[in-house]
Design an enzyme around this catalytic site. Structure first.
Site, PDB file in Angstrom:
ATOM      1  N   GLU A 131     -49.567 -30.529 -39.687  1.00  9.69           N
ATOM      2  CA  GLU A 131     -49.829 -28.943 -39.098  1.00  9.69           C
ATOM      3  C   GLU A 131     -49.490 -28.908 -37.469  1.00  9.69           C
ATOM      4  O   GLU A 131     -48.904 -28.643 -37.033  1.00  9.69           O
ATOM      5  CB  GLU A 131     -50.194 -28.051 -39.355  1.00  9.69           C
ATOM      6  CG  GLU A 131     -50.160 -27.595 -41.046  1.00  9.69           C
ATOM      7  CD  GLU A 131     -51.069 -28.621 -41.865  1.00  9.69           C
ATOM      8  OE1 GLU A 131     -51.260 -27.924 -43.089  1.00  9.69           O
ATOM      9  OE2 GLU A 131     -51.876 -29.513 -41.099  1.00  9.69           O
TER      10      GLU A 131
ATOM     11  N   THR B  24     -37.674   5.300  -9.611  1.00 13.43           N
ATOM     12  CA  THR B  24     -37.698   5.833 -10.474  1.00 13.43           C
ATOM     13  C   THR B  24     -38.139   7.276 -10.265  1.00 13.43           C
ATOM     14  O   THR B  24     -39.336   6.995 -10.226  1.00 13.43           O
ATOM     15  CB  THR B  24     -37.557   5.655 -11.660  1.00 13.43           C
ATOM     16  OG1 THR B  24     -38.309   4.535 -12.691  1.00 13.43           O
ATOM     17  CG2 THR B  24     -36.083   4.780 -12.004  1.00 13.43           C
TER      18      THR B  24
ATOM     19  N   GLU C 229     -51.170  -8.045 -17.127  1.00 17.11           N
ATOM     20  CA  GLU C 229     -51.383  -6.534 -17.106  1.00 17.11           C
ATOM     21  C   GLU C 229     -53.026  -6.145 -16.535  1.00 17.11           C
ATOM     22  O   GLU C 229     -53.250  -6.098 -15.232  1.00 17.11           O
ATOM     23  CB  GLU C 229     -50.786  -5.753 -18.145  1.00 17.11           C
ATOM     24  CG  GLU C 229     -49.158  -5.403 -18.554  1.00 17.11           C
ATOM     25  CD  GLU C 229     -49.574  -4.375 -19.420  1.00 17.11           C
ATOM     26  OE1 GLU C 229     -48.312  -4.404 -20.343  1.00 17.11           O
ATOM     27  OE2 GLU C 229     -50.234  -4.438 -20.268  1.00 17.11           O
TER      28      GLU C 229
ATOM     29  N   ARG D 165     -54.475  -3.781 -14.438  1.00 10.97           N
ATOM     30  CA  ARG D 165     -53.729  -2.345 -15.494  1.00 10.97           C
ATOM     31  C   ARG D 165     -54.245  -1.963 -16.822  1.00 10.97           C
ATOM     32  O   ARG D 165     -55.653  -2.592 -17.248  1.00 10.97           O
ATOM     33  CB  ARG D 165     -52.686  -3.101 -16.500  1.00 10.97           C
ATOM     34  CG  ARG D 165     -52.490  -1.812 -17.347  1.00 10.97           C
ATOM     35  CD  ARG D 165     -51.217  -0.462 -16.498  1.00 10.97           C
ATOM     36  NE  ARG D 165     -51.190   0.476 -17.997  1.00 10.97           N
ATOM     37  CZ  ARG D 165     -50.401   0.250 -19.134  1.00 10.97           C
ATOM     38  NH1 ARG D 165     -49.196  -0.890 -18.757  1.00 10.97           N
ATOM     39  NH2 ARG D 165     -50.122   1.339 -20.249  1.00 10.97           N
TER      40      ARG D 165
ATOM     41  N   ARG E  13     -49.883   3.250 -13.476  1.00  9.04           N
ATOM     42  CA  ARG E  13     -50.157   2.172 -14.439  1.00  9.04           C
ATOM     43  C   ARG E  13     -49.782   0.887 -12.367  1.00  9.04           C
ATOM     44  O   ARG E  13     -49.127   1.149 -11.649  1.00  9.04           O
ATOM     45  CB  ARG E  13     -49.725   0.957 -15.420  1.00  9.04           C
ATOM     46  CG  ARG E  13     -48.006   1.338 -14.873  1.00  9.04           C
ATOM     47  CD  ARG E  13     -47.498   1.942 -16.018  1.00  9.04           C
ATOM     48  NE  ARG E  13     -47.772   3.636 -17.315  1.00  9.04           N
ATOM     49  CZ  ARG E  13     -47.275   3.774 -17.907  1.00  9.04           C
ATOM     50  NH1 ARG E  13     -46.072   2.892 -18.600  1.00  9.04           N
ATOM     51  NH2 ARG E  13     -47.054   5.102 -17.916  1.00  9.04           N
TER      52      ARG E  13
ATOM     53  N   ASP F 100     -46.378  -2.671 -16.000  1.00  6.53           N
ATOM     54  CA  ASP F 100     -45.990  -2.679 -16.883  1.00  6.53           C
ATOM     55  C   ASP F 100     -45.561  -3.271 -17.741  1.00  6.53           C
ATOM     56  O   ASP F 100     -44.213  -3.408 -16.788  1.00  6.53           O
ATOM     57  CB  ASP F 100     -46.213  -0.693 -17.141  1.00  6.53           C
ATOM     58  CG  ASP F 100     -45.678  -0.587 -18.508  1.00  6.53           C
ATOM     59  OD1 ASP F 100     -47.278  -0.733 -19.194  1.00  6.53           O
ATOM     60  OD2 ASP F 100     -44.828   0.172 -18.960  1.00  6.53           O
TER      61      ASP F 100
ATOM     62  N   ASP G 130     -43.355  -4.739 -20.952  1.00  7.19           N
ATOM     63  CA  ASP G 130     -43.128  -3.219 -22.505  1.00  7.19           C
ATOM     64  C   ASP G 130     -41.509  -4.775 -23.265  1.00  7.19           C
ATOM     65  O   ASP G 130     -41.137  -5.400 -21.972  1.00  7.19           O
ATOM     66  CB  ASP G 130     -42.496  -2.139 -22.531  1.00  7.19           C
ATOM     67  CG  ASP G 130     -43.914  -1.153 -22.469  1.00  7.19           C
ATOM     68  OD1 ASP G 130     -44.766  -1.200 -22.907  1.00  7.19           O
ATOM     69  OD2 ASP G 130     -43.505  -0.165 -21.408  1.00  7.19           O
TER      70      ASP G 130
ATOM     71  N   PRO H 107     -39.431   1.989 -28.898  1.00  7.87           N
ATOM     72  CA  PRO H 107     -38.980   3.316 -29.214  1.00  7.87           C
ATOM     73  C   PRO H 107     -39.020   4.058 -28.023  1.00  7.87           C
ATOM     74  O   PRO H 107     -39.170   4.180 -27.138  1.00  7.87           O
ATOM     75  CB  PRO H 107     -40.174   3.169 -30.041  1.00  7.87           C
ATOM     76  CG  PRO H 107     -41.463   2.914 -29.348  1.00  7.87           C
ATOM     77  CD  PRO H 107     -40.830   0.983 -29.193  1.00  7.87           C
TER      78      PRO H 107
END
Length: 279
Positions: free
Chosen positions: A74, A162, A197, A202, A211, A214, A216, A235
Site C-alpha cells: 500500500e 467588500t 489559517e 485565525r 478574521r 479565511d 473555504d 453552502p
C-alpha cells in the site's frame, strides 16, 4: 476525458516487505500502470514531446522502487503514484497496481497486489481577510499554497474590497477566489487550509466575525459532500457576492452541481436581487 498509456508487468527487483529478509535480500515486483493524459496533439503531430514517454515512466518507476524501501505494498503504491503525478508532466491520473509474485505466505499463490487510482483534482476556494494588513495576509496564504507539492497551477482572481456579511459590526474585507489542482482529498485539503489559517493567527470566536485569514472550499471537482465538518459545494454561496464576483472572474461557466446554474448566472441573479431590494 483523457487517453490512456498503459504499462503492463514491468519487472522491478526491489527491497520492500514486512520481513527483514525481504528488505535485505530483495525480490521481484511487477508493476501495471495506466497513465491518463491528453495524447491528441501527439497523435496528430507525431511528436513525443507532446505526449507522455512511457520509457521515461518505466525508468522512473524502476529507480523510485529501488531507491525507496517500504513495508507495505500500500505504501509503495501510494508514494509511487504521488511521485509520478508530481514529477511526470502531462499525467493527470494514474491507475497503479503493484504485484508481488513471491509473497512469503507458504501457500500456492500467483501474485498478491495492491491497486489504486490517484489523480489531480480541481478545487475552487474563497479567501478573505479583514484584520491587519489584509492583502499581505492573503498573499502569505497564497504563498503557502504555492509551496505545497500536493498543489499546483494556483490561480487567483483580482482582490476585491467588500462589506462584511452576516455579522456586520466589523471592518471591510478583502476577498478573492482561487482555483488550483490538488492531490489531496477534500478532507486533507480542508486540514491543510486550516493549518494555513492557524499560522495566520485565525481565531474562531465569533461566527462570521473578524478574521486574519479565511480559506473555504467552494467546489471540489463536481463532488457533493455533506458532513458536519465539511459541506461541498459551500453552502449559501449563491447569496454571497463577495464569493461570486471573484469566482466569476476565474470560472464564469462553472456549473454548480446542486443548483445546476453557472457561476455567472448565479452572480447576475444575485446582483438583480440585491438591486431590487434597494428600491
Amino acid at each position: 476525458m483523457f487517453d490512456q498509456i498503459k504499462i503492463k508487468n514491468l519487472e522491478v527487483y526491489a527491497y520492500h516487505g514486512v520481513f527483514p529478509e525481504e528488505t535485505k535480500l530483495g525480490q521481484k515486483f511487477l508493476v501495471d500502470a495506466a497513465l491518463y493524459a491528453d495524447t491528441r496533439k501527439a497523435g496528430f503531430t507525431d511528436n513525443l514531446r507532446l505526449s507522455v514517454d512511457y520509457g521515461t515512466v518505466c525508468h522512473f518507476i524502476t529507480e523510485y522502487m529501488k531507491e525507496h524501501t517500504f513495508k507495505l505494498l500500500e505504501a509503495v503504491a501510494e508514494h509511487l503514484a504521488e511521485a509520478i503525478l508530481q514529477e511526470i508532466p502531462g499525467v493527470e491520473r494514474i491507475d497503479l497496481e503493484i504485484k508481488k509474485p513471491w509473497a512469503p505466505i507458504a501457500l500456492p499463490i500467483e501474485t498478491a497486489s495492491v491497486a489504486i487510482r490517484r489523480e489531480w483534482h480541481t478545487a475552487y476556494l474563497s479567501v478573505g481577510s479583514n484584520m491587519g494588513d489584509r492583502v499581505a495576509q492573503i498573499q502569505q496564504g497564497l504563498q503557502r499554497l504555492s509551496e505545497n507539492p500536493q498543489l499546483r497551477d494556483v490561480k487567483v482572481s483580482s482582490f476585491l474590497e467588500t462589506e462584511p456579511y452576516g455579522y456586520t459590526e466589523q471592518g471591510k474585507f478583502v476577498n478573492a477566489a482561487i482555483v488550483l489542482k490538488t492531490l489531496y482529498t477534500p478532507y486533507e485539503l480542508l486540514r491543510f487550509l486550516q493549518k494555513i489559517e492557524e499560522k495566520a493567527g485565525r481565531k474562531r470566536e465569533i461566527h462570521w466575525g473578524p478574521r486574519t485569514l479565511d480559506l473555504d472550499i467552494l467546489f471540489y471537482d463536481n463532488e457533493i459532500l455533506e458532513q458536519s465538518d465539511l459541506i461541498v459545494p459551500h453552502p449559501d454561496m449563491e447569496n454571497r457576492l463577495f464569493v461570486l464576483d471573484p469566482l466569476a472572474e476565474l470560472c464564469p461557466g462553472k456549473i454548480h452541481p446542486v443548483l445546476g446554474k453557472s457561476i455567472l448566472r448565479m452572480r447576475d441573479e444575485l446582483r438583480k436581487r440585491t438591486e431590487a431590494s434597494k428600491l
